[in-house]
Design an enzyme around this catalytic site. Structure first.
Site, PDB file in Angstrom:
ATOM      1  N   HIS A  83      -6.412   1.994  -1.355  1.00 58.15           N
ATOM      2  CA  HIS A  83      -6.420   0.561  -1.662  1.00 58.15           C
ATOM      3  C   HIS A  83      -5.014   0.107  -2.034  1.00 58.15           C
ATOM      4  O   HIS A  83      -4.222   0.892  -2.553  1.00 58.15           O
ATOM      5  CB  HIS A  83      -7.345   0.287  -2.860  1.00 58.15           C
ATOM      6  CG  HIS A  83      -8.784   0.509  -2.557  1.00 58.15           C
ATOM      7  ND1 HIS A  83      -9.539  -0.384  -1.826  1.00 58.15           N
ATOM      8  CD2 HIS A  83      -9.620   1.520  -2.885  1.00 58.15           C
ATOM      9  CE1 HIS A  83     -10.773   0.079  -1.725  1.00 58.15           C
ATOM     10  NE2 HIS A  83     -10.858   1.241  -2.350  1.00 58.15           N
ATOM     11  N   LYS A 101      -5.505  -4.975  -8.409  1.00 55.81           N
ATOM     12  CA  LYS A 101      -4.104  -4.760  -8.048  1.00 55.81           C
ATOM     13  C   LYS A 101      -3.244  -5.200  -9.224  1.00 55.81           C
ATOM     14  O   LYS A 101      -3.655  -6.029 -10.030  1.00 55.81           O
ATOM     15  CB  LYS A 101      -3.732  -5.573  -6.809  1.00 55.81           C
ATOM     16  CG  LYS A 101      -4.544  -5.189  -5.581  1.00 55.81           C
ATOM     17  CD  LYS A 101      -4.118  -5.979  -4.388  1.00 55.81           C
ATOM     18  CE  LYS A 101      -5.135  -5.957  -3.261  1.00 55.81           C
ATOM     19  NZ  LYS A 101      -6.063  -4.853  -3.199  1.00 55.81           N
ATOM     20  N   TYR A 113       0.851  -1.194   0.000  1.00 52.04           N
ATOM     21  CA  TYR A 113       0.000   0.000   0.000  1.00 52.04           C
ATOM     22  C   TYR A 113       0.875   1.227   0.000  1.00 52.04           C
ATOM     23  O   TYR A 113       1.955   1.232   0.559  1.00 52.04           O
ATOM     24  CB  TYR A 113      -0.831   0.066   1.292  1.00 52.04           C
ATOM     25  CG  TYR A 113      -1.814  -1.033   1.510  1.00 52.04           C
ATOM     26  CD1 TYR A 113      -1.418  -2.283   1.954  1.00 52.04           C
ATOM     27  CD2 TYR A 113      -3.184  -0.807   1.327  1.00 52.04           C
ATOM     28  CE1 TYR A 113      -2.337  -3.295   2.184  1.00 52.04           C
ATOM     29  CE2 TYR A 113      -4.116  -1.798   1.563  1.00 52.04           C
ATOM     30  CZ  TYR A 113      -3.687  -3.045   1.985  1.00 52.04           C
ATOM     31  OH  TYR A 113      -4.595  -4.036   2.222  1.00 52.04           O
TER      32      TYR A 113
END
Lengths: 262, 249
Positions: free
Chosen positions: B165, B200, B157
């Site tokens: 996020h 991601k 992060y």
């Protein structure tokens, strides 16, 4: 390879390479066009069936494996324009200078010498091309090496034997493009060069490919190989393709530097 | 992929409250005391220490209640924290704000960095390269947490998860044990698919080393890290973009 005899339709604009005013098709291009029912291929007195062409591809003797063919079809069906890695689209620029890689005029004369006699047929579809099949590939050396394969009875499924691998390396190097399998001893090169869909594509002046495609097999590719591929490709990025259970996936591996945060 | 901040002024908040400040505060505190177990390092923290641990995402808290507290101040809530080996070693070796003790029989032995390293190596396979990857990202002030729920080693992060996020799913690949960590294309395909579903990007940390002896933490100096992003390329999506570009040109 096949030489186009009767021209019809627009496929020729972005398929096949031009050598000495002939348009020649690689085996994967033959497979693609025949699937689209845009091509008949004559070999001697009979036309080749789809299964015959598939068998040639599966043999792996014509520089394109079944895996590579699946990748080729996937992109070609979406409109991408694909050539074998570093194989020139047209020799018109070649004639003004002698290139060092891939193809030369020697290959052309040997090709003519090996063409078998053929019958021409009319094509019913609008897109129909006709071509003559030749068992040679464009490089005379490759044809000789094809004989070596049969004499030594190398089987492409017995990949564990390192001697077989070594011989395969030499054979594959001469094609100028490899079949994309990961062997540590060989020079690893991309299989295809890919250009974006473009209705104005010109073989005489195609420009640089948008990316090159390397086809990987079982193991995910390691860092050193990716770096080598990217470094040796004159600034053209290399995308990795993999085929599994009939699905083709493409991946880009890019070196990054995560920023140092405050 | 751009960082996905969770609310309007999150980015601003992150700039004004950098993680490096938290580390500095931790270094100014007296040593945290913790105990080694074969799966985790456990420590007691008071409310200030908890706040700092929480704000840099180190450790997982669980409440034991005031009755079980061993702190002299009974009214203070004491939390027990479980730290992963990488987290504990980072606090001890880099930030120098943690002491790790080992309980044996009735005694408590303070572990120095060498002993701690060897114990952790013993109980976790691959500890040396996991720690290298963890500390590599932490030193760049990224917050690193376990990636277990995402099938990867870590998630990274930019700042605290309440503000942003996670951007990266991290997989650590030591070059000398490559197949152990990424053993097939279907494995990689699965991870990339999952990364996409949770928005991601997959980050591979390739670790190379010049010496194979990893008995001591000094071996970290012979290790190097290369970062690589992996993204799927979708021919169906790109052909329309390229067509438009070609038509315009």
């Amino acid at each position: 390879m096949a030489k186009i005899v009767t021209f019809k339709g627009n496929h020729v604009k972005n398929t096949g390479i031009v050598r000495d005013s002939h348009v020649l098709l690689q085996v994967e291009e033959i497979g693609y066009l025949m699937q689209r029912e845009a091509l008949t291929v004559l070999n001697g007195n009979s036309s080749m069936a789809m299964m015959d062409v598939y068998s040639l591809i599966m043999s792996g003797n014509y520089g394109c494996t079944w895996e590579a063919f699946k990748v080729y079809l996937e992109l070609k069906n979406l409109g991408y324009i694909i050539s074998r890695h570093k194989v020139l689209w047209s020799d018109s620029s070649m004639k003004s200078r002698r290139p060092n890689d891939g193809l030369s005029n020697d290959g052309l004369s040997s090709l003519s010498g090996h063409l078998e006699s053929l019958e021409l047929r009319n094509e019913t579809t609008h897109e129909g091309l006709q071509s003559e099949f030749s068992d040679s590939s464009i490089n005379q050396d490759c044809r000789m090496l094809n004989h070596e394969i049969t004499i030594n009875d190398l089987k492409f499924d017995s990949l564990d034997n390192p001697n077989i691998l070594a011989s395969k390396n030499i054979i594959n190097l001469n094609y100028g493009a490899t079949n994309g399998l990961d062997f540590s001893m060989r020079v690893i090169k991309p299989m295809f060069d890919v250009f974006s869909p473009n209705s104005n594509f010109k073989k005489r002046n195609p420009g640089n490919p948008d990316f090159s495609l390397y086809i990987s097999s079982d193991l995910p590719i390691d860092r050193v190989t990716i770096e080598d591929l990217n470094a040796n490709n004159n600034g053209v990025p290399v995308t990795i393709a993999t085929v599994d259970s009939g699905r083709v996936s493409f991946f880009n591996f890019n070196e990054v530097q995560l920023p140092i945060l405050p | 992929m751009e960082p996905r901040w969770k609310y309007l002024k999150a980015k601003q908040f992150a700039l004004e409250n950098p993680i490096s400040d938290v580390y500095r505060q931790m270094q100014c505190m007296p040593y945290l005391k913790s105990f080694f177990t074969p799966t985790a390092v456990v420590l007691e923290a008071n409310s200030l220490q908890s706040e700092l641990l929480n704000s840099c995402c180190i450790g997982r808290p669980f409440l034991i209640g005031p009755q079980a507290s061993v702190s002299s101040n009974q009214s203070e809530e004491v939390l027990l924290y479980e730290l992963g080996f990488e987290e504990a070693f980072f606090l001890s070796y880099e930030l120098k704000c943690l002491q790790v003790w080992q309980k044996s029989n009735q005694e408590e032995i303070l572990l120095n960095n060498d002993s701690m390293w060897q114990l952790m190596r013993l109980h976790k396979h691959g500890f040396s390269y996991f720690y290298l990857a963890y500390s590599h990202l932490r030193k760049k002030n990224w917050l690193v947490r376990t990636g277990l729920q995402y099938g990867v080693h870590f998630v990274a992060y930019r700042h605290h998860p309440s503000h942003v996020h996670a951007e990266y799913s991290v997989v650590v690949i030591p070059e000398w044990e490559r197949e152990m960590q990424m053993n097939s294309w279907s494995h990689m395909q699965g991870i990339i698919r999952l990364c996409g579903n949770v928005a991601k990007t997959l980050l591979l940390l390739h670790i190379a080393r010049t010496e194979s002896d990893d008995q001591h933490p000094q071996c970290l100096e012979s290790y190097s890290v290369k970062e690589m992003e992996v993204k799927r390329w979708l021919p169906e999506k790109h052909r329309m973009q390229n067509c438009e570009t070609a038509i315009k040109s």
